[in-house]
Every structure is written in structure tokens, then in C-alpha cells.
Design an enzyme around this catalytic site. Structure first.
Site, mmCIF file in Angstrom:
data_model
loop_
_atom_site.group_PDB
_atom_site.id
_atom_site.type_symbol
_atom_site.label_atom_id
_atom_site.label_comp_id
_atom_site.label_asym_id
_atom_site.label_seq_id
_atom_site.Cartn_x
_atom_site.Cartn_y
_atom_site.Cartn_z
ATOM 1 N N GLU A 1 -5.284 -4.326 -0.544
ATOM 2 C CA GLU A 1 -5.733 -5.110 0.059
ATOM 3 C C GLU A 1 -7.103 -6.336 -0.297
ATOM 4 O O GLU A 1 -6.532 -6.866 0.055
ATOM 5 C CB GLU A 1 -6.235 -5.218 1.445
ATOM 6 C CG GLU A 1 -5.121 -4.530 2.491
ATOM 7 C CD GLU A 1 -4.930 -2.795 2.483
ATOM 8 O OE1 GLU A 1 -5.629 -2.158 1.255
ATOM 9 O OE2 GLU A 1 -4.574 -2.197 3.456
ATOM 10 N N TRP B 1 -20.434 14.026 12.310
ATOM 11 C CA TRP B 1 -19.669 13.304 11.713
ATOM 12 C C TRP B 1 -19.829 14.151 9.765
ATOM 13 O O TRP B 1 -21.235 14.072 9.971
ATOM 14 C CB TRP B 1 -19.603 11.844 11.190
ATOM 15 C CG TRP B 1 -19.414 10.840 11.850
ATOM 16 C CD1 TRP B 1 -18.958 11.040 13.310
ATOM 17 C CD2 TRP B 1 -19.132 9.877 12.703
ATOM 18 N NE1 TRP B 1 -18.281 10.305 14.315
ATOM 19 C CE2 TRP B 1 -18.458 9.216 13.243
ATOM 20 C CE3 TRP B 1 -19.131 9.021 11.180
ATOM 21 C CZ2 TRP B 1 -18.163 8.095 13.741
ATOM 22 C CZ3 TRP B 1 -18.649 7.177 11.664
ATOM 23 C CH2 TRP B 1 -18.288 6.597 12.777
ATOM 24 N N THR C 1 0.733 -1.188 0.000
ATOM 25 C CA THR C 1 -0.316 0.232 0.153
ATOM 26 C C THR C 1 1.127 1.316 0.349
ATOM 27 O O THR C 1 2.372 1.692 0.983
ATOM 28 C CB THR C 1 -0.798 0.197 1.248
ATOM 29 O OG1 THR C 1 -0.367 -0.106 2.468
ATOM 30 C CG2 THR C 1 -1.720 -1.443 1.545
ATOM 31 N N LYS D 1 -15.052 15.523 13.344
ATOM 32 C CA LYS D 1 -15.915 15.366 13.885
ATOM 33 C C LYS D 1 -16.098 16.567 14.943
ATOM 34 O O LYS D 1 -15.614 16.588 15.528
ATOM 35 C CB LYS D 1 -15.188 14.483 14.923
ATOM 36 C CG LYS D 1 -15.468 13.201 14.294
ATOM 37 C CD LYS D 1 -14.956 11.839 14.821
ATOM 38 C CE LYS D 1 -14.739 10.376 14.798
ATOM 39 N NZ LYS D 1 -13.003 10.267 14.718
HETATM 40 P P1 ADP Z 1 -3.814 3.489 -0.034
HETATM 41 O O1 ADP Z 1 -3.936 3.455 0.920
HETATM 42 O O2 ADP Z 1 -2.301 3.544 -0.032
HETATM 43 O O3 ADP Z 1 -3.894 5.353 -0.642
HETATM 44 P P2 ADP Z 1 -5.356 2.136 -2.127
HETATM 45 O O4 ADP Z 1 -3.815 2.726 -3.480
HETATM 46 O O5 ADP Z 1 -5.134 1.008 -1.499
HETATM 47 O O6 ADP Z 1 -3.850 2.340 -0.824
HETATM 48 O O7 ADP Z 1 -6.514 2.847 -1.983
HETATM 49 C C1 ADP Z 1 -7.067 2.217 -0.855
HETATM 50 C C2 ADP Z 1 -8.501 3.466 -0.361
HETATM 51 O O8 ADP Z 1 -8.530 4.400 -1.606
HETATM 52 C C3 ADP Z 1 -9.807 2.819 -0.008
HETATM 53 O O9 ADP Z 1 -9.484 2.372 1.189
HETATM 54 C C4 ADP Z 1 -10.578 4.310 -0.212
HETATM 55 O O10 ADP Z 1 -10.266 5.313 1.022
HETATM 56 C C5 ADP Z 1 -9.578 4.676 -1.348
HETATM 57 N N1 ADP Z 1 -10.312 4.642 -2.469
HETATM 58 C C6 ADP Z 1 -10.648 3.939 -3.754
HETATM 59 N N2 ADP Z 1 -11.284 3.723 -4.052
HETATM 60 C C7 ADP Z 1 -11.884 5.235 -4.091
HETATM 61 C C8 ADP Z 1 -13.113 5.504 -4.495
HETATM 62 N N3 ADP Z 1 -14.416 4.918 -6.100
HETATM 63 N N4 ADP Z 1 -14.237 6.438 -3.742
HETATM 64 C C9 ADP Z 1 -13.128 6.549 -2.464
HETATM 65 N N5 ADP Z 1 -12.639 6.281 -2.008
HETATM 66 C C10 ADP Z 1 -11.805 5.702 -2.479
#
Ligand code: ADP
Length: 537
Positions: free
Chosen positions: A325, A439, A180, A434
Site C-alpha cells: 500500500e 503487550w 497484497t 497480549k
Molecule cells: P503482506 O501484508 O501481504 O505481507 P506486504 O508485502 O505489503 O504484504 O507486507 C507489508 C508488511 O510487511 C508490513 O505491514 C510489515 O508488517 C512487514 N514489513 C515490511 N518491512 C518490514 C521490516 N523492515 N520490518 C518488519 N516488518 C516489515
């Protein structure tokens, strides 16, 4: 037991074997750094993947060893997606946009034995090579001799056979790896099994997944180092469709030129890519003659205004959510037949949600009082489980609490689920605002602001507030030549939100800092603007 099915493993080698046999002449195109196009076929990719596997074995690579790549999207990278697994090893994509310290940490933690690297990325490698464990560095060059201390890829694979004997793999064995990007603490490694990638590819090819068939021309703009380009090169190979790889040229004009020239029908990228493309289309609406394209958008939230704007150009944005993940597809947004007759505004509101959980992905939202009802309003942390959801991080036992005691993965995203089952991401747990115990969704405010005609981009963060603890603060980039005041933006938001959601202040900047994956770097914004309200400005 008598009468049952065969025990036939779901393994990644099958994808390239099938494409090589059934679709040997289907073309694949890659844009090279100099702008020219290099062409090949699945037959050729299969042969060269076998050669790479032979060469890796010759270098001493054994079952389960990690072989890293540091490369843009092109067909030699696709060869590695299959050649490394054919050798029984794990392909590990490194993200060249990361800080050298992170790359050194990741390569060391993963114990990467061999690196395959683009010649144009050698300068990025030099910044951390002395801290990485690579025993061999193999260069994908464009004609130049491999520098000292490296091997040339073409020379390496040249003496090998076009076909090696493929061992029988266990479908639960690791085949891929990705870290990640580390917006939340240290990078964490995820190992993808054969089974996860195969099932994910089958799901993503379905019409209710991403709908990819043999007749498509697929262009993954999302990098192959970003969760395997969302698995698309695997899905494309599974169905045997033409694939077009954009190489390092990711500006809007280059991409639009590629779409036009190669008749692209499906593409995928983060919202920033689509925003750039939209600006180019609005500037010169008649310049590019495009096929109808399905454009998958994910990685961060796609504003509703973006989906609407692309519809005006006859291009269909498909919103999807996922994570490193989750291999990554967790949800995909498409309208159920029963919802097609809804008024236009409601239809767009649904398309802007992140979508329905994919087949075999279970989703639930956990609030302080347990599982939240599917009412589209109650927010809580999104948890998922399924055959392509990680069960742990690679050699990181201290993060075991990312999984609930009953085996669900805690995503760190805040979401609602509505009565129809559509998931809507309202925040990340750490970005949630918050205010006085209530929220407030930063994502909802950002998406609304990005619908204002003068706003190019907007990020909303929690600013410290002596009375309410936290209050929303909007950081806004205006479009070139456009103007809007804080009062204009406040007035624009007021009819759309409860009064206490309206940001207390609007800060205008030239640019919003981004992560290596192109997402807003909210931690940097909080560092810079978190005390803005306390200052009284
Ligand atoms: P990192 O957590 O390091 O940024 P990832 O590429 O695995 O790596 O990112 C996953 C995260 O990206 C998700 O947990 C979410 O917060 C965000 N995400 C992915 N797709 C979307 C989406 N369509 N809308 C909003 N958030 C998104």
C-alpha cells in the site's frame, strides 16, 4: 497565475524515454533459467517497450485496461513495466508463488485482459488459467514455440514500430497494480498512479533514500511481482544505471556468483535471502570477490545480528520498511550524523530499527489514548500518509476503515517512534502478544533469539494461556550441527528482557512455514502450536 511553473505531468513514460535517449548503451543483464546471461541496453528496452505498446493496442487494449505479468526478474519484464504504460494500460504483476485459487481470484477481480508469462511458469498458469479472464496469453519463451492457445512475445512485437506516439497521460491516472499477498484475509488490490511511482523513484534515488546513482550496478533480488521489486527497476531506469536481473535462480551461490561477475553495488531482498547469503559467505569466505555492496533488507524485520554479521564481511545492510500500500518505501534506516559517535551497540540498535520516515511520508503511532509520544517505548498502530500511500483498495469498499477519518492509512503494524524520529516495528497488530493486559513484541524476541550462535531462525507467537490469556511461545530452528536447549535459550534472553517477556516454552522444528513473499506464516504456527501451553508441554 503569471510567473508560475509549467504544468508538466510526472509520468512513468518519461523514465524510459530519458534512459533510452541519455543512456542508450548502458548495459542490462538477465540470468536465464539455463544459467546463461542475456544482455541488452536501455536503448533496446525502450524500442521494444514501444513495440509492445503497439502490439497491445493491436490486441485491443485500451486506456486503463489491466495487463498482467507472471514472471521472474528479467529485462523483458522490464520492457513490460514500460510497454504496458506506454499503451495507456495498467501493468499488474501476479505472484507465481501464490495458491492457484488466489491467482484466479486476483486476475478475475482485476479483470486482467492480457497475460505476459514466462515459459518456465506455464505449469503455474495451467493451474488457474481456466478460471482467469485472460483474452490473450503471451509467452516469453527461450526458443521453444509458443504452446497452443498462446502467442509468442517475439512474434507479437516483431511487426511493430520502434516508436509510437505517446499520448499525454494524467499523472494521477493508474499505471501499475499489485495485490497484497493476503497474509491478512483476501488479497487486496492497490493501484499505483504515475505520480506515485515517479515521486517514489525520485525519493528512493536520493542519498537519504536508497542512494542509487547512474554509476551503480543494481540487482533487484526482490521479485518484480513483489511491490514492483520495491520500485527499484523504476529508480534504476530513472538514474540510468546498469541493472542485473537474477531470473529464477535465487539460491545464495547463484546470487553471489552474479554479484561477483557483474560487479553489483546495490541489491535488495527479504531477510531470508540475506540469511542464505550469509551462510554461504561464512562457509567459504574467500570464494567470491565482491564490490562493497549496499544490501537493502525489508519485507520483514532484519535481526541486528544479521546487520552485524554482514559488516564483518564488508557488506552494508540497509534496513527499510514498507508495504504494498506504500509503493512500498515508507522508512529507511541510516544513522544521522549526530548519532555516528554513539557507542557501537547503540549504533547497531538504531540501524536495526526500520528507520526514518521518507521525505513526504508522515508517520504517527496511535495508541488507545490517541497519538503516542515519540519516546521509543509507547507502542501503538503505525499510521502513514503521503503521495505514494494508497487512498483506498481497488473495488473493495468494505475495507474503508483501513483509513482513519482524518485520512491516514492504518498499516496494521505495531510500532514505536523514538525522540530522533526512528520508527521501530514491534509487531503486526494480529501477531502482538497480549499477556495479562501487557503487550509483548514478538519481533523483538525473534530478533534476539536469532542473535544466539546456535539459532538459524526463530518465530514467536501468542499461545493461549488460561491465566494470562496469551503467553509467548518460541519456535526455533537450530543451525545445522548446532545444539541448544530451551534452558540455554531462556538463559540467553533473560538479561535482555523483562521477566514476563520470556517465552514460556521453546519448540524446536526443522523449518518455519513461510508466505509466498518469504515471511513467517504465523497463522499456520498459531494453528499448530497455539494450544501448546494448555497441553502442558
Ligand atoms: P503482506 O501484508 O501481504 O505481507 P506486504 O508485502 O505489503 O504484504 O507486507 C507489508 C508488511 O510487511 C508490513 O505491514 C510489515 O508488517 C512487514 N514489513 C515490511 N518491512 C518490514 C521490516 N523492515 N520490518 C518488519 N516488518 C516489515
Amino acid at each position: 497565475m503569471d510567473g508560475l511553473m509549467m504544468d508538466y505531468p510526472l509520468t512513468v513514460d518519461h523514465l524510459i524515454e530519458r534512459a533510452g535517449r541519455l543512456f542508450p548503451t548502458v548495459p542490462l543483464a538477465s540470468r536465464l533459467p539455463d544459467g546463461s546471461i542475456s544482455r541488452t541496453t536501455y536503448g533496446e528496452v525502450r524500442r521494444r517497450a514501444h513495440r509492445l505498446a503497439g502490439a497491445l493496442r493491436r490486441l485491443g487494449i485500451e486506456r486503463g485496461d489491466r495487463v498482467a505479468t507472471l514472471a521472474w526478474n528479467h529485462h523483458r519484464h522490464l520492457e513490460a513495466y514500460f510497454g504496458v504504460p506506454l499503451a495507456g494500460a495498467v501493468f499488474h504483476t501476479l505472484n507465481p508463488r501464490l495458491h492457484p485459487d488466489d491467482l484466479a481470484y486476483i486476475a478475475t477481480h482485476a479483470r486482467d485482459r492480457v497475460l505476459l508469462v514466462d515459459d518456465v511458469l506455464l505449469p503455474a498458469l495451467e493451474r488457474f488459467r481456466d478460471r482467469a479472464p485472460f483474452e490473450h496469453v503471451v509467452v516469453w519463451s527461450h526458443g521453444d514455440a509458443a504452446p497452443e492457445g498462446t502467442l509468442d512475445y517475439e512474434e507479437l512485437i516483431a511487426p511493430e514500430a520502434d516508436e509510437i506516439a505517446i499520448p499525454r497521460f494524467d499523472e494521477n491516472e493508474a499505471v501499475g497494480m499489485c495485490y497484497t499477498s493476503g497474509t491478512t484475509g483476501r488479497p487486496k488490490g492497490v493501484l499505483y498512479s504515475h505520480r506515485a511511482i515517479v515521486l517514489h523513484s525520485l525519493m528512493s534515488a536520493t542519498k537519504s533514500g536508497l542512494g542509487i546513482g547512474q554509476g551503480d550496478v543494481l540487482c533487484p533480488v526482490v521479485p518484480m511481482f513483489h511491490v514492483n521489486a520495491w520500485g527499484l527497476p523504476f529508480t534504476g531506469t530513472l538514474v540510468g544505471c546498469t541493472q542485473v536481473f537474477p531470473g529464477p535462480r535465487l539460491d545464495a551461490e547463484s546470487l553471489l556468483g552474479l554479484y561477483e561477475q557483474e560487479d553489483v553495488t546495490i541489491s535488495a531482498g527479504v531477510p531470508t535471502i540475506w540469511m542464505g547469503i550469509l551462510e554461504a559467505l561464512e562457509r567459504e569466505p574467500d570464494r567470491w570477490k565482491l564490490e562493497p555492496i549496499n544490501m537493502i533488507v525489508g519485507g520483514s524485520a532484519a535481526p541486528e545480528s544479521l546487520i552485524r554479521a554482514f559488516d564483518r564481511h564488508g557488506l552494508n545492510l540497509i534496513h527499510a520498511w514498507g508495504m504494498t500500500e506504500t509503493t512500498p518505501l515508507g522508512t529507511v534506516s541510516s544513522l544521522k550524523r549526530a548519532l555516528l559517535d554513539l557507542p557501537e551497540d547503540e549504533r547497531y540498535a538504531i540501524r536495526a530499527k526500520q528507520g526514518l520516515p521518507s521525505a513526504f511520508v508522515d508517520a504517527r503511532v496511535m495508541g488507545p489514548a490517541g497519538e503516542a509520544p515519540w519516546d521509543g517505548e509507547t507502542m501503538g498502530e503505525l499510521e502513514v500518509r503521503g503521495p505514494w500511500v494508497a487512498a483506498s483498495y481497488f473495488e473493495t469498499p468494505d475495507l474503508a476503515d483501513k483509513w482513519s477519518p482524518d485520512g491516514w492509512f492504518r498499516t496494521g503494524d505495531v510500532a514505536t517512534i523514538d525522540a530522533d524520529g526512528y520508527v521501530k516495528i514491534t509487531d503486526r497488530v494480529k501477531d502482538l502478544i497480549k499477556s495479562g493486559g501487557e503487550w509483548i513484541s514478538s519481533v523483538d524476541l525473534e530478533n534476539a533469539l536469532m542473535g544466539h550462535a546456535a539459532v538459524r531462525e526463530a518465530a514467536v507467537i501468542a499461545a493461549r494461556d488460561p491465566k494470562w490469556d496469551e503467553r509467548p511461545l518460541a519456535i526455533v530452528v537450530l543451525k545445522e550441527g548446532a545444539s541448544a536447549t530451551a534452558d540455554d535459550l531462556r538463559g540467553y534472553l533473560e538479561p535482555k528482557f523483562a521477566k514476563f517477556w520470556i517465552p514460556d516454552a521453546f519448540v524446536f522444528v526443522d523449518e518455519i512455514p513461510r508466505t509466498a513473499a518469504g515471511k513467517f506464516l504465523k497463522s499456520a504456527l498459531r494453528d499448530r502450536f497455539g494450544d501448546e501451553l494448555a497441553k502442558g508441554s
